[in-house]
Design an enzyme around this catalytic site. Structure first.
Site, PDB file in Angstrom:
ATOM      1  N   TYR A   1      75.779 -18.863  -7.736  1.00 54.88           N
ATOM      2  CA  TYR A   1      74.550 -18.422  -8.373  1.00 54.88           C
ATOM      3  C   TYR A   1      74.328 -16.675  -8.635  1.00 54.88           C
ATOM      4  O   TYR A   1      74.529 -15.965  -7.792  1.00 54.88           O
ATOM      5  CB  TYR A   1      73.224 -18.736  -8.094  1.00 54.88           C
ATOM      6  CG  TYR A   1      72.042 -17.944  -8.501  1.00 54.88           C
ATOM      7  CD1 TYR A   1      71.476 -18.883 -10.441  1.00 54.88           C
ATOM      8  CD2 TYR A   1      71.139 -17.166  -7.892  1.00 54.88           C
ATOM      9  CE1 TYR A   1      70.589 -18.144 -10.938  1.00 54.88           C
ATOM     10  CE2 TYR A   1      70.178 -16.733  -9.628  1.00 54.88           C
ATOM     11  CZ  TYR A   1      69.183 -17.817 -10.225  1.00 54.88           C
ATOM     12  OH  TYR A   1      68.246 -17.250 -10.689  1.00 54.88           O
TER      13      TYR A   1
ATOM     14  N   TRP B   1      73.274 -12.572 -10.793  1.00 54.38           N
ATOM     15  CA  TRP B   1      72.845 -12.114 -11.693  1.00 54.38           C
ATOM     16  C   TRP B   1      73.785 -10.999 -12.771  1.00 54.38           C
ATOM     17  O   TRP B   1      73.866 -10.612 -13.731  1.00 54.38           O
ATOM     18  CB  TRP B   1      71.278 -11.067 -11.718  1.00 54.38           C
ATOM     19  CG  TRP B   1      70.042 -11.643 -12.944  1.00 54.38           C
ATOM     20  CD1 TRP B   1      70.017 -13.112 -12.317  1.00 54.38           C
ATOM     21  CD2 TRP B   1      69.764 -11.244 -13.911  1.00 54.38           C
ATOM     22  NE1 TRP B   1      68.683 -13.445 -12.736  1.00 54.38           N
ATOM     23  CE2 TRP B   1      68.503 -12.411 -13.297  1.00 54.38           C
ATOM     24  CE3 TRP B   1      69.020  -9.754 -14.592  1.00 54.38           C
ATOM     25  CZ2 TRP B   1      67.362 -11.869 -14.856  1.00 54.38           C
ATOM     26  CZ3 TRP B   1      68.288  -9.631 -15.353  1.00 54.38           C
ATOM     27  CH2 TRP B   1      67.217 -10.958 -15.435  1.00 54.38           C
TER      28      TRP B   1
HETATM   29  N1  LIG Z   1      61.795 -14.816  -1.654  1.00 52.62           N
HETATM   30  C1  LIG Z   1      61.898 -15.181  -2.940  1.00 52.62           C
HETATM   31  N2  LIG Z   1      63.679 -14.803  -3.335  1.00 52.62           N
HETATM   32  C2  LIG Z   1      63.987 -14.782  -5.097  1.00 52.62           C
HETATM   33  C3  LIG Z   1      63.451 -14.857  -5.345  1.00 52.62           C
HETATM   34  C4  LIG Z   1      61.554 -14.463  -4.987  1.00 52.62           C
HETATM   35  O1  LIG Z   1      60.821 -14.790  -6.048  1.00 52.62           O
HETATM   36  N3  LIG Z   1      60.919 -14.719  -3.930  1.00 52.62           N
HETATM   37  N4  LIG Z   1      63.242 -14.545  -6.947  1.00 52.62           N
HETATM   38  C5  LIG Z   1      64.248 -15.156  -6.718  1.00 52.62           C
HETATM   39  C6  LIG Z   1      64.954 -15.386  -8.146  1.00 52.62           C
HETATM   40  S1  LIG Z   1      64.284 -15.222  -9.456  1.00 52.62           S
HETATM   41  C7  LIG Z   1      67.171 -14.623  -8.656  1.00 52.62           C
HETATM   42  S2  LIG Z   1      67.191 -15.044 -10.197  1.00 52.62           S
HETATM   43  C8  LIG Z   1      67.286 -14.697  -7.803  1.00 52.62           C
HETATM   44  C9  LIG Z   1      68.208 -13.410  -8.062  1.00 52.62           C
HETATM   45  O2  LIG Z   1      69.385 -13.250  -6.773  1.00 52.62           O
HETATM   46  P1  LIG Z   1      70.833 -12.514  -6.882  1.00 52.62           P
HETATM   47  O3  LIG Z   1      70.995 -12.881  -9.114  1.00 52.62           O
HETATM   48  O4  LIG Z   1      71.915 -13.158  -6.572  1.00 52.62           O
HETATM   49  O5  LIG Z   1      70.726 -11.227  -7.117  1.00 52.62           O
HETATM   50  P2  LIG Z   1      71.411  -9.882  -7.373  1.00 52.62           P
HETATM   51  O6  LIG Z   1      70.897  -8.857  -6.141  1.00 52.62           O
HETATM   52  O7  LIG Z   1      71.222  -9.581  -8.708  1.00 52.62           O
HETATM   53  O8  LIG Z   1      72.862 -10.355  -7.161  1.00 52.62           O
HETATM   54  C10 LIG Z   1      73.969  -9.876  -8.033  1.00 52.62           C
HETATM   55  C11 LIG Z   1      75.372  -9.143  -6.764  1.00 52.62           C
HETATM   56  O9  LIG Z   1      76.470  -9.205  -8.057  1.00 52.62           O
HETATM   57  C12 LIG Z   1      76.483  -8.162  -7.362  1.00 52.62           C
HETATM   58  N5  LIG Z   1      77.526  -7.798  -8.452  1.00 52.62           N
HETATM   59  C13 LIG Z   1      77.267  -7.317  -9.785  1.00 52.62           C
HETATM   60  N6  LIG Z   1      77.492  -6.809 -11.166  1.00 52.62           N
HETATM   61  C14 LIG Z   1      79.022  -7.820 -10.651  1.00 52.62           C
HETATM   62  C15 LIG Z   1      80.623  -7.688 -11.321  1.00 52.62           C
HETATM   63  O10 LIG Z   1      80.448  -7.305 -12.625  1.00 52.62           O
HETATM   64  N7  LIG Z   1      81.045  -8.489 -10.698  1.00 52.62           N
HETATM   65  C16 LIG Z   1      81.445  -8.824  -9.039  1.00 52.62           C
HETATM   66  N8  LIG Z   1      82.008  -9.521  -8.710  1.00 52.62           N
HETATM   67  N9  LIG Z   1      79.864  -8.626  -8.559  1.00 52.62           N
HETATM   68  C17 LIG Z   1      78.976  -7.931  -9.031  1.00 52.62           C
HETATM   69  C18 LIG Z   1      76.122  -6.781  -7.340  1.00 52.62           C
HETATM   70  O11 LIG Z   1      76.245  -6.525  -6.952  1.00 52.62           O
HETATM   71  C19 LIG Z   1      75.319  -7.544  -6.552  1.00 52.62           C
HETATM   72  O12 LIG Z   1      75.500  -7.891  -4.662  1.00 52.62           O
HETATM   73  O13 LIG Z   1      66.935 -14.191  -6.352  1.00 52.62           O
HETATM   74  C20 LIG Z   1      65.877 -15.212  -5.732  1.00 52.62           C
HETATM   75  N10 LIG Z   1      65.312 -14.781  -4.611  1.00 52.62           N
HETATM   76  N1  LIG Z   2      61.972  -4.507 -11.883  1.00 51.54           N
HETATM   77  C1  LIG Z   2      62.184  -5.514 -12.137  1.00 51.54           C
HETATM   78  N2  LIG Z   2      62.308  -6.656 -12.692  1.00 51.54           N
HETATM   79  C2  LIG Z   2      62.913  -7.684 -12.903  1.00 51.54           C
HETATM   80  C3  LIG Z   2      63.480  -8.623 -11.535  1.00 51.54           C
HETATM   81  C4  LIG Z   2      63.624  -7.525 -10.819  1.00 51.54           C
HETATM   82  O1  LIG Z   2      64.539  -7.922  -9.506  1.00 51.54           O
HETATM   83  N3  LIG Z   2      63.172  -6.450 -10.823  1.00 51.54           N
HETATM   84  N4  LIG Z   2      63.832  -9.712 -11.568  1.00 51.54           N
HETATM   85  C5  LIG Z   2      63.594 -10.715 -13.031  1.00 51.54           C
HETATM   86  C6  LIG Z   2      63.984 -12.314 -13.080  1.00 51.54           C
HETATM   87  S1  LIG Z   2      65.604 -13.041 -12.803  1.00 51.54           S
HETATM   88  C7  LIG Z   2      63.066 -12.946 -12.502  1.00 51.54           C
HETATM   89  S2  LIG Z   2      62.636 -14.415 -12.735  1.00 51.54           S
HETATM   90  C8  LIG Z   2      61.538 -12.866 -13.287  1.00 51.54           C
HETATM   91  C9  LIG Z   2      60.756 -12.931 -12.289  1.00 51.54           C
HETATM   92  O2  LIG Z   2      59.246 -13.028 -12.945  1.00 51.54           O
HETATM   93  P1  LIG Z   2      58.498 -13.674 -12.254  1.00 51.54           P
HETATM   94  O3  LIG Z   2      58.868 -14.779 -10.986  1.00 51.54           O
HETATM   95  O4  LIG Z   2      56.491 -13.548 -13.080  1.00 51.54           O
HETATM   96  O5  LIG Z   2      58.003 -12.639 -11.315  1.00 51.54           O
HETATM   97  P2  LIG Z   2      57.430 -12.325  -9.808  1.00 51.54           P
HETATM   98  O6  LIG Z   2      57.101 -10.421  -9.712  1.00 51.54           O
HETATM   99  O7  LIG Z   2      57.801 -12.915  -8.701  1.00 51.54           O
HETATM  100  O8  LIG Z   2      55.869 -12.833 -10.303  1.00 51.54           O
HETATM  101  C10 LIG Z   2      54.755 -12.393 -11.153  1.00 51.54           C
HETATM  102  C11 LIG Z   2      53.268 -12.014 -10.017  1.00 51.54           C
HETATM  103  O9  LIG Z   2      52.768 -13.419  -9.827  1.00 51.54           O
HETATM  104  C12 LIG Z   2      52.479 -12.954  -8.631  1.00 51.54           C
HETATM  105  N5  LIG Z   2      51.758 -14.322  -8.268  1.00 51.54           N
HETATM  106  C13 LIG Z   2      53.005 -14.787  -6.792  1.00 51.54           C
HETATM  107  N6  LIG Z   2      52.447 -16.101  -6.621  1.00 51.54           N
HETATM  108  C14 LIG Z   2      51.022 -16.596  -7.358  1.00 51.54           C
HETATM  109  C15 LIG Z   2      50.832 -17.660  -7.926  1.00 51.54           C
HETATM  110  O10 LIG Z   2      50.346 -18.143  -7.234  1.00 51.54           O
HETATM  111  N7  LIG Z   2      49.248 -17.442  -8.336  1.00 51.54           N
HETATM  112  C16 LIG Z   2      49.445 -16.909  -9.114  1.00 51.54           C
HETATM  113  N8  LIG Z   2      48.423 -16.228 -10.202  1.00 51.54           N
HETATM  114  N9  LIG Z   2      50.046 -15.177  -9.080  1.00 51.54           N
HETATM  115  C17 LIG Z   2      50.964 -14.911  -8.352  1.00 51.54           C
HETATM  116  C18 LIG Z   2      52.873 -12.184  -8.023  1.00 51.54           C
HETATM  117  O11 LIG Z   2      51.814 -11.593  -7.066  1.00 51.54           O
HETATM  118  C19 LIG Z   2      53.324 -10.906  -8.664  1.00 51.54           C
HETATM  119  O12 LIG Z   2      52.819 -10.126  -9.391  1.00 51.54           O
HETATM  120  O13 LIG Z   2      62.332 -11.067 -13.377  1.00 51.54           O
HETATM  121  C20 LIG Z   2      61.999 -10.463 -14.156  1.00 51.54           C
HETATM  122  N10 LIG Z   2      61.887  -8.886 -14.007  1.00 51.54           N
HETATM  123 MO   LIG Z   3      65.753 -14.778 -11.345  1.00 51.88          MO
END
Ligand SMILES: Nc1nc2c(c(=O)[nH]1)N[C@H]1C(S)=C(S)[C@@H](COP(=O)(O)OP(=O)(O)OC[C@H]3O[C@@H](n4cnc5c(=O)[nH]c(N)nc54)[C@H](O)[C@@H]3O)O[C@H]1N2
Ligand SMILES: Nc1nc2c(c(=O)[nH]1)N[C@H]1C(S)=C(S)[C@@H](COP(=O)(O)OP(=O)(O)OC[C@H]3O[C@@H](n4cnc5c(=O)[nH]c(N)nc54)[C@H](O)[C@@H]3O)O[C@H]1N2
Ligand SMILES: [Mo]
Length: 762
Positions: A108, A110
């Protein structure tokens, strides 16, 4: 013009004339992101993996050697020839002795923008070529929603492509009620790349049109609108608030009985729960107040106001990244159905305005170029967030979507384009699970926490160092991402790495099909062109596209109203649910007989929440949201990300009231801890977060000291690693209680950005 693209924007690549170049956001982006303007900056480049590297014990003693030393011992750099031989040899060993179902390559993450050099597609295709692998299903983003929305209304993927556009809301919406704000920090990105950032403009449009904006949730800094009303509620209690509103609608006969009759099934069953006829407590506004802290009279008034005008209800995805995350998904649809405005312009529900840029787009949904992954003959899988369970409990059964499955016995883990030491919950538990495999192979650009904990690290190139095609759904563009510089040191693209491996394993022809990078780009582009033509959109030839660099695909762009055709005629355009209608009650889900996800939306107590505290327990609810200054863990070492830190540590936002009770001042280094782990962070005091709640964004590179205390501020040392429910098994990152104390005097320095020790082979 030469371009490159990232998840957060498209850049012009401008030659400086001395062999170097600069990146500049494209000129017609009205609101470019500040993340990563300079991918070539020194602080990032110094962290690059430069040559294939093997963990010392693994190299000396073979697979399975001293797994507890992962992350704690030096690497030995080797040639590509040697590295590929070792990886191929071990893949063959594992396949021969244990079968392909003992390889986990769900992988998994991005990765980077670009549809060809897409980490997951590359590794999946390669693994399919050699007989398959254990895959993952769903995402961390939408673990609960991906599964449940298809049963209730429509699969998340089609809903995302069908969100009512900003222009329609500006014209028709009168009231915009959002649970979890519309954080513009999140809409800097779209998976695959953003062409024009329009969310901030969209929200400003609503304000200019006089729309009433109500933000419900524990924080208010997630909405760029000073006039919005903020109603603080305890984290994870949104479902209870929505139930309270629904109760008022029913009691005061403000619900749309005709809509419920014609377009929905099962409202009767649900209403027995709502009113308490089924023996459960009635979901009165007072009941909802007791759970959420939102005053009952505000719930009553809000229900009346919402019923009196054209109302859009929105929720952030974070709400379902929590204990019983299926329930807010179901409840928002149920509530919108009771208001009867689904399918009308500006009414109904939104599920993620403020999560990525594309939600609310008016650009056409066009099938873009894809790199074919082939077919996986291995049938077993895991829900994506169950990785530690899988590694720790081989052979144990787990439930998913009403079925029973068994965790496979994994010997080899292969990761490309993701960072589990960023994304997974309870990192100390992951650390124990990570000792199980005999071999861990990682392709990485940078020395991330995951790369440091691998046995074999293969250096991957970046977007600047390869050719690709940029595309993201409903972003209205295709971009030729032309290579701006040669790969650093010995880095190679993931495709080239797999070509090398395929050669060692005699499968090069089936993996690469005789095509090189440009050959694949041409093929993918031409195939996308054929599909687009069927939808009435004609693309220029590949050569013209490659020369031109950036092409618009906004033909067919038009105002979007979610579920409009269903509303116009539910018999001609039924929903893809079992009944063809909105399922307020689901016979199917009820038939699974699950205790933690029943036949309709309901309130379940979260595993950890403020309402569960006994008196005297001073724990705080930790929200770990998406970081404003980077994408996940990507570019954490960049100047822009570092500028947001407090003395090099990630800021934890807290209410002054909670700080005062602990003698903490703004800028202090504090410690957060619970039974799962500990970390340091820098205190940032703000009234935009309610008392009892703290917020520490994800993405600070994991940096444990000798006792396992993270020095940098990574919330995943604290978060809980269980499933949302036995139905979807999504991540529950947002259900987490922590202690917080400080100030911490003389904290150890952050070492996350120091390179691992590399020794020479002897
Ligand atoms: N506590 C908490 N944890 C969360 C979340 C949260 O809300 N709270 N959100 C979750 C969510 S929604 C998501 S999507 C995940 C995201 O989790 P990830 O998608 O695993 O996070 P990234 O930091 O984007 O990791 C991508 C990695 O790929 C590497 N990379 C980039 N391009 C390439 C490439 O072309 N080739 C190779 N081999 N490597 C590459 C980058 O250097 C980086 O280390 O985190 C989750 N974790
Ligand atoms: N700059 C930037 N943008 C991103 C990403 C990133 O890493 N960096 N990650 C991307 C990815 S992979 C994803 S999946 C999306 C995720 O998008 P979301 O999951 O919507 O993003 P979050 O920032 O985790 O949360 C959005 C808001 O919800 C609030 N919140 C948390 N828990 C609760 C709750 O129980 N109730 C309510 N009402 N509010 C709550 C948080 O404080 C925050 O302000 O964002 C994407 N956008
Ligand atoms: Mo995500």
């Amino acid at each position: 013009m030469r371009y490159t693209s990232s998840h957060w924007g498209i850049y012009e690549v401008i030659e400086n004339g001395d062999g170097t170049f600069a990146q500049r956001p494209i000129s017609d982006d009205p609101d470019p992101s500040d993340i990563g303007h300079d991918l070539n900056q020194e602080s990032l480049q110094k962290l690059r993996v430069k040559q294939p590297a093997i963990r010392k014990s693994w190299l000396e003693s073979g697979p399975g050697a001293c797994p507890e030393k992962r992350g704690h011992e030096p690497f030995v750099e080797v040639s590509w020839g040697r590295a590929l031989e070792l990886v191929a040899g071990d893949l063959n060993r594992v396949r021969r002795d244990h079968g392909n179902q003992s390889i986990f390559a769900g992988s998994y993450g991005w990765a980077s923008a670009g549809r060809f050099h897409h980490g997951q597609s590359q590794v999946h295709r390669f693994m399919n070529t050699i007989g398959g692998y254990i895959r993952h299903v769903n995402t961390y983003s939408l673990g609960a929603a991906h599964l449940i929305m298809g049963y209730i209304v429509a699969p998340m993927k089609s809903l995302m492509a069908d969100h009512t556009s900003w222009d329609v809301m500006k014209e028709h919406t009168r009231m915009f009620v959002t649970f979890g704000g519309v954080p513009s920090k999140n809409t800097q990105v779209s998976p695959g790349g953003v062409r024009r950032h329009f969310t901030r403009g969209g929200m400003a449009g609503l304000r200019a049109a006089g729309v009433r904006i109500v933000n419900i949730g524990p924080v208010c800094d997630n909405l760029d609108d000073d006039e919005a009303e903020w109603i603080p509620i305890r984290p994870n209690t949104d479902t209870a608030v929505m139930l309270g509103i629904a109760y008022v609608l029913l009691q005061e006969d403000l619900h749309d009985a005709e809509f419920l009759q014609r377009y929905c099934v099962g409202f009767d069953r649900f209403s027995r729960y709502l009113t308490g006829e089924d023996g459960t407590p009635p979901c009165t506004p007072e009941w909802a107040e007791g759970i959420s802290g939102m005053p009952a009279e505000r719930i009553v008034q809000l229900a009346r106001d919402m019923a009196a005008t054209r109302t859009m209800i929105n929720m952030a995805w974070s709400l379902q990244r929590a204990s019983h995350g299926e329930q807010p998904c179901w409840m928002i649809v149920t509530l919108a159905a009771m208001l009867g405005q689904i399918g009308l312009p500006g009414g109904g529900f939104g599920f993620g305005y403020g999560t990525t840029n594309a939600l609310g787009s008016h650009y056409a949904a066009v099938p873009g170029p894809v790199f074919s992954q082939g077919r996986n003959p291995v049938e077993e899988f895991i829900p994506v967030a169950r990785i530690s369970d899988m590694l720790l409990k081989p052979g144990k059964e787990f439930e998913y979507e009403g079925g029973r499955h068994t965790y496979p016995d994994i010997r080899l883990v292969y990761w490309v384009g993701g960072n589990p030491y960023h994304h997974h919950q309870d990192l100390n538990r992951l650390e124990r699970a990570w000792r199980k495999p005999e071999t861990i192979v990682v392709h990485e650009q940078y020395w991330t926490a995951t790369a440091r904990r691998a046995d074999i690290v293969l250096p991957a190139s970046t977007v600047l160092e390869r050719n690709d095609i940029g595309f993201a759904n409903r972003e209205g563009h295709l971009v030729a991402m032309r290579k701006a510089m040669p790969p650093i040191a010995d880095a190679r693209s993931d495709f080239d790495i797999f070509c090398g491996l395929a050669e060692c394993m005699d499968v090069k022809d089936s993996f690469a099909e005789g095509l090189d990078e440009l050959g694949w780009l041409r093929r993918m582009y031409d195939e996308a062109g054929e599909r687009a033509l069927k939808g009435g959109i004609s693309l220029p030839s590949f050569d013209d596209f490659w020369e031109e660099g950036l092409i618009e695909i906004d033909e067919g762009a038009e105002a979007v109203v979610m579920l409009q055709s269903f509303r116009a005629n539910p018999d001609l355009s039924p929903l893809p649910t079992p009944s063809g209608r909105i399922e307020i009650f689901s016979e199917k889900i009820e038939s699974f007989g699950l205790a933690d996800c029943r036949g309709h939306a309901m309130w379940f107590e979260p595993h950890e929440w403020l309402g569960g505290l006994k008196s005297g327990d001073e724990r705080l609810h930790l929200l770990s949201d998406q970081p404003a200054r980077r994408l996940h863990s990507q570019l954490d070492a960049s100047a822009h990300s570092m500028a947001g830190k407090i003395r090099g540590r990630e800021p934890v936002y807290m209410n002054p009231h909670d700080a005062e009770a602990r003698n903490i001042r703004d800028g202090d280094i504090v410690e957060l801890w619970n039974e799962r782990g500990r970390c340091l962070a820098g205190a940032k005091l703000t009234d935009s977060i309610m008392p009892g709640v703290v917020r520490l964004s994800t993405g600070a590179w994991y940096d444990p000291d000798a006792d396992g205390r993270d020095k940098h501020g990574n919330p995943n040392v604290l978060t809980l690693d269980v499933g949302t429910s036995s139905f979807a098994q999504g991540s529950v990152a947002q259900s987490c209680l922590v202690h917080l104390s400080g100030p911490v005097e003389h904290p150890e320095p952050v070492t996350a950005f120091e390179l691992p020790e590399i020794v020479s082979a002897d």
